[in-house]
Write a protein that holds these residues in place. Sequence first.
Motif, PDB file in Angstrom:
ATOM      1  N   LYS A   8       0.876  -1.173   0.000  1.00 35.66           N
ATOM      2  CA  LYS A   8       0.000   0.000   0.000  1.00 35.66           C
ATOM      3  C   LYS A   8       0.909   1.218   0.000  1.00 35.66           C
ATOM      4  N   SER A   9       0.667   2.123  -0.927  1.00 36.85           N
ATOM      5  CA  SER A   9       1.580   3.241  -1.142  1.00 36.85           C
ATOM      6  C   SER A   9       1.574   4.245   0.005  1.00 36.85           C
ATOM      7  N   ALA A  10       2.709   4.905   0.151  1.00 28.87           N
ATOM      8  CA  ALA A  10       2.810   6.112   0.982  1.00 28.87           C
ATOM      9  C   ALA A  10       2.788   7.267  -0.011  1.00 28.87           C
ATOM     10  N   ALA A  11       1.997   8.265   0.236  1.00 27.46           N
ATOM     11  CA  ALA A  11       1.810   9.347  -0.730  1.00 27.46           C
ATOM     12  C   ALA A  11       3.125   9.987  -1.150  1.00 27.46           C
ATOM     13  N   GLY A  12       3.369   9.992  -2.472  1.00 25.81           N
ATOM     14  CA  GLY A  12       4.506  10.703  -3.029  1.00 25.81           C
ATOM     15  C   GLY A  12       5.862  10.068  -2.827  1.00 25.81           C
ATOM     16  N   THR A  13       5.905   8.833  -2.356  1.00 25.89           N
ATOM     17  CA  THR A  13       7.182   8.178  -2.071  1.00 25.89           C
ATOM     18  C   THR A  13       7.353   6.936  -2.939  1.00 25.89           C
ATOM     19  N   ALA A  40      -5.783   9.539  -8.374  1.00 25.29           N
ATOM     20  CA  ALA A  40      -4.377   9.446  -7.955  1.00 25.29           C
ATOM     21  C   ALA A  40      -3.506   9.426  -9.202  1.00 25.29           C
ATOM     22  N   ARG A  41      -2.271   9.847  -9.043  1.00 26.95           N
ATOM     23  CA  ARG A  41      -1.274   9.725 -10.111  1.00 26.95           C
ATOM     24  C   ARG A  41      -0.331   8.595  -9.729  1.00 26.95           C
ATOM     25  N   VAL A  42      -0.055   7.719 -10.691  1.00 28.30           N
ATOM     26  CA  VAL A  42       0.724   6.509 -10.425  1.00 28.30           C
ATOM     27  C   VAL A  42       1.974   6.495 -11.301  1.00 28.30           C
ATOM     28  N   ARG A  43       3.073   6.050 -10.692  1.00 30.37           N
ATOM     29  CA  ARG A  43       4.332   5.864 -11.418  1.00 30.37           C
ATOM     30  C   ARG A  43       4.825   4.436 -11.197  1.00 30.37           C
ATOM     31  N   VAL A  44       5.444   3.874 -12.243  1.00 27.79           N
ATOM     32  CA  VAL A  44       6.028   2.532 -12.172  1.00 27.79           C
ATOM     33  C   VAL A  44       7.361   2.583 -12.913  1.00 27.79           C
ATOM     34  N   ALA A  45       8.409   1.998 -12.309  1.00 29.37           N
ATOM     35  CA  ALA A  45       9.732   1.991 -12.945  1.00 29.37           C
ATOM     36  C   ALA A  45      10.406   0.650 -12.717  1.00 29.37           C
ATOM     37  N   VAL A  46      11.380   0.371 -13.569  1.00 25.67           N
ATOM     38  CA  VAL A  46      12.241  -0.804 -13.434  1.00 25.67           C
ATOM     39  C   VAL A  46      13.673  -0.316 -13.328  1.00 25.67           C
ATOM     40  N   GLY A  47      14.427  -0.871 -12.390  1.00 23.78           N
ATOM     41  CA  GLY A  47      15.827  -0.497 -12.226  1.00 23.78           C
ATOM     42  C   GLY A  47      16.542  -1.454 -11.306  1.00 23.78           C
ATOM     43  N   THR A  48      17.809  -1.187 -11.059  1.00 19.50           N
ATOM     44  CA  THR A  48      18.614  -2.072 -10.214  1.00 19.50           C
ATOM     45  C   THR A  48      19.135  -1.401  -8.952  1.00 19.50           C
ATOM     46  N   GLY A  49      19.000  -0.109  -8.844  1.00 13.63           N
ATOM     47  CA  GLY A  49      19.536   0.610  -7.692  1.00 13.63           C
ATOM     48  C   GLY A  49      18.544   0.735  -6.555  1.00 13.63           C
ATOM     49  N   ASP A  50      18.854   1.671  -5.665  1.00 11.63           N
ATOM     50  CA  ASP A  50      17.997   1.905  -4.503  1.00 11.63           C
ATOM     51  C   ASP A  50      16.853   2.871  -4.800  1.00 11.63           C
ATOM     52  N   ALA A  51      16.897   3.528  -5.958  1.00  9.05           N
ATOM     53  CA  ALA A  51      15.855   4.472  -6.356  1.00  9.05           C
ATOM     54  C   ALA A  51      15.546   4.261  -7.833  1.00  9.05           C
ATOM     55  N   PRO A  52      14.367   4.666  -8.264  1.00  5.46           N
ATOM     56  CA  PRO A  52      14.025   4.510  -9.679  1.00  5.46           C
ATOM     57  C   PRO A  52      14.951   5.343 -10.564  1.00  5.46           C
ATOM     58  N   VAL A  85       7.308   1.433  -7.411  1.00  3.45           N
ATOM     59  CA  VAL A  85       5.974   2.003  -7.564  1.00  3.45           C
ATOM     60  C   VAL A  85       5.858   3.268  -6.725  1.00  3.45           C
ATOM     61  N   GLN A  86       4.960   4.149  -7.160  1.00  5.61           N
ATOM     62  CA  GLN A  86       4.720   5.393  -6.436  1.00  5.61           C
ATOM     63  C   GLN A  86       3.316   5.885  -6.777  1.00  5.61           C
ATOM     64  N   ALA A  87       2.641   6.486  -5.815  1.00  2.56           N
ATOM     65  CA  ALA A  87       1.327   7.082  -6.044  1.00  2.56           C
ATOM     66  C   ALA A  87       1.248   8.418  -5.320  1.00  2.56           C
ATOM     67  N   SER A  88       0.391   9.282  -5.819  1.00  3.31           N
ATOM     68  CA  SER A  88       0.258  10.609  -5.226  1.00  3.31           C
ATOM     69  C   SER A  88      -0.592  10.610  -3.954  1.00  3.31           C
ATOM     70  N   THR A  89      -1.296   9.503  -3.697  1.00  5.78           N
ATOM     71  CA  THR A  89      -2.101   9.372  -2.476  1.00  5.78           C
ATOM     72  C   THR A  89      -1.729   8.069  -1.768  1.00  5.78           C
ATOM     73  N   ALA A  90      -2.128   7.959  -0.525  1.00  3.53           N
ATOM     74  CA  ALA A  90      -1.861   6.738   0.247  1.00  3.53           C
ATOM     75  C   ALA A  90      -2.982   5.702   0.081  1.00  3.53           C
ATOM     76  N   ASP A  91      -3.817   5.889  -0.931  1.00  5.07           N
ATOM     77  CA  ASP A  91      -4.963   5.007  -1.133  1.00  5.07           C
ATOM     78  C   ASP A  91      -4.764   3.983  -2.243  1.00  5.07           C
TER      79      ASP A  91
END
Length: 103
Positions: A8-13, A40-52, A85-91
């Motif tokens: 479950k997302s934390a808003a903006g993280t 809500a606005r949703v982001r999805v990324a693929v990567g190998t590091g600690d951040a997208p 993953v990231q979302a603009s809301t915690a919902d």
Amino acid sequence: MGLLATLKSAAGTAAVLYTVPTGRSATVNLSACNAGQADARVRVAVGTGDAPPGSGWIEFDATLASSSVLERTAIALAAGERLFVQASTADVCFNAWGIEEVA
């Protein structure tokens, strides 16, 4: 095919939803469900590091209406790759289903 991860997302993280184990590869289906009352606005990324990574986004601020679902299927990942993953809301609830195989 089985459930690999849920979050479950934390808003903006941005958060790591799933990491492919060493020596494995995976084919993943992703579902993002907006259980909130507002879009809500949703982001999805693929990567190998600690951040997208900046070049790893496969969804970027896609609008997800209240009570709606965004699905991405057949995301092929190698050992050590992460699904962020990231979302603009915690919902927003994110779920990953898939198959892991010996690489």
